[in-house]
Design an enzyme around this catalytic site. Structure first.
Site, mmCIF file in Angstrom:
data_model
loop_
_atom_site.group_PDB
_atom_site.id
_atom_site.type_symbol
_atom_site.label_atom_id
_atom_site.label_comp_id
_atom_site.label_asym_id
_atom_site.label_seq_id
_atom_site.Cartn_x
_atom_site.Cartn_y
_atom_site.Cartn_z
ATOM 1 C CD GLU A 86 -2.664 1.566 0.147
ATOM 2 O OE1 GLU A 86 -3.017 2.755 -0.017
ATOM 3 O OE2 GLU A 86 -2.989 0.646 -0.634
ATOM 4 N N GLY A 87 2.043 1.204 0.587
ATOM 5 C CA GLY A 87 2.931 2.363 0.543
ATOM 6 C C GLY A 87 3.265 2.759 -0.887
ATOM 7 C CG HIS A 88 5.611 0.178 -3.336
ATOM 8 N ND1 HIS A 88 5.635 -0.933 -2.548
ATOM 9 C CD2 HIS A 88 6.906 0.549 -3.513
ATOM 10 C CE1 HIS A 88 6.882 -1.253 -2.261
ATOM 11 N NE2 HIS A 88 7.674 -0.364 -2.826
ATOM 12 N N GLY A 129 8.807 7.545 -0.832
ATOM 13 C CA GLY A 129 8.171 7.483 0.474
ATOM 14 C C GLY A 129 9.086 7.996 1.583
ATOM 15 C CD GLN A 130 8.064 11.186 6.816
ATOM 16 O OE1 GLN A 130 7.049 11.776 6.447
ATOM 17 N NE2 GLN A 130 8.357 11.003 8.095
ATOM 18 C CE LYS A 131 9.577 1.327 4.373
ATOM 19 N NZ LYS A 131 10.987 0.842 4.317
ATOM 20 C CD GLN A 154 15.740 5.214 -1.502
ATOM 21 O OE1 GLN A 154 16.311 4.140 -1.391
ATOM 22 N NE2 GLN A 154 14.462 5.307 -1.876
ATOM 23 C CB SER A 159 8.723 -2.503 5.256
ATOM 24 O OG SER A 159 9.905 -3.054 4.730
ATOM 25 N NE ARG A 205 14.715 -4.390 4.262
ATOM 26 C CZ ARG A 205 15.817 -5.031 3.947
ATOM 27 N NH1 ARG A 205 16.056 -6.207 4.500
ATOM 28 N NH2 ARG A 205 16.683 -4.521 3.091
#
Length: 303
Positions: free
Chosen positions: A36-38, A156-158, A162, A194, A196
């Site tokens: 969902e982040g993507h 993304g801010q996560k 980067q 994530s 992961r």
């Protein structure tokens, strides 16, 4: 949705379909295993642009020889289905030979060809644990931006460091793409989404929500301060008090906990609330269902 595999195909598609004088394009580079982040980045791109382009490429140059590139999760068909159902216009899915014509061995001293290094914001935090990671990220994103030539690119801010590295790169290499950072997408308990996370059992994912809980407690304390500045140690203690039971049990092992200037990533001894501060971390989480599995999770909050 067009799925293209070579640089020439992407350039031809771009030149045929996108009039860069009158139309905008948004780009979301990914390594696949989409969540969902993507998809939140895809939705933002579609909202702001005439065309939305994605890429899926597991980039070898950001992996060290000690990291298992072959075990990185790959869910290509599912990813393509998600992108198509979300209205993406084109997805670039290159092979390693297409992106690195001279080959890409994992040992840096064996690599050949151009690489991009962004000094000053790459060496600390993630860069300390993974010394060549940002060199690989900056290189592949430079290549992708040069191929796609998007108006906007979304991150993304996560992966806050980067984004900082890439923002400096794009600005100081005079790239014609505006980079945009979108908020972290979290589950109902606050755990940052994530790829992961799938390596952890449900119990360990539940425990991992305390990573964010600790960061949030420090931000809350910073915002409640009476004086102009707060001692770094007070904020560190606030986080570590929440994490302590999980460190003691062996569920958590802390790689780093940082309190830094959000622009320069320089650590702060005295923490003001007059400038932007980023509190970030990397924590190794042991999977309770399989003790030999340890997953490294990162998170951050902008204070």
């Amino acid at each position: 949705m067009k799925v293209l595999h070579t640089v020439k195909e992407v350039v031809d598609w771009r030149n045929t379909n996108v009039d860069r004088k009158t139309q905008t394009s948004g780009f979301v580079p990914t390594m696949g295993c989409l969540h969902e982040g993507h998809m939140s980045l895809i939705r933002e791109s579609k909202k702001e642009n005439d065309f939305t382009i994605a890429s899926i490429f597991v980039n070898p140059s950001q992996f060290a020889p000690t990291e298992d590139l072959d075990k990185y999760p790959r869910t290509l068909q599912n990813d393509l289905n998600l992108l198509e159902s979300s209205g993406v216009d084109m997805c670039f899915v290159p092979g390693a030979d297409e992106m690195y014509p001279q080959g890409i061995p994992l040992r840096v001293e064996e690599q050949r060809g151009p690489f991009v290094t962004v000094l000053g914001v790459s060496e600390q935090l993630e860069g300390r644990t993974r010394p060549n990671f940002f060199r690989g990220v900056a290189t592949v994103v430079t290549k992708l931006l040069n191929v796609v030539l998007p108006t906007h690119a979304y991150f993304g801010q996560k992966d806050y460091q980067q984004y900082t590295v890439l923002q400096m790169m794009a600005k100081e290499l005079f790239m014609n793409t505006e980079l945009k950072m979108m908020p972290i997408v979290r589950d109902s308990g606050g755990l940052a989404l994530s790829s992961r996370n799938r390596y952890l059992c449900e119990d360990s994912r539940e425990i991992s929500k305390n990573i964010y809980r600790g960061l949030k407690a420090a931000v809350s304390k910073l915002h409640k301060q009476d004086g102009a500045k707060m001692e770094r140690s007070v904020l560190l203690d606030t986080v570590q008090e929440i994490w302590a039971p999980f460190v003691a049990s062996g569920d958590f092992s802390v790689d780093y906990l940082s309190i830094a200037d959000a622009s320069t990533l320089q650590e702060l001894d005295q923490v003001p609330n007059s400038i932007n501060v980023v509190i970030s971390c990397a924590v190794y989480v042991k999977d309770r269902a399989n003790g030999s599995t340890v997953v490294r999770l990162i998170d951050n909050i902008l204070a």
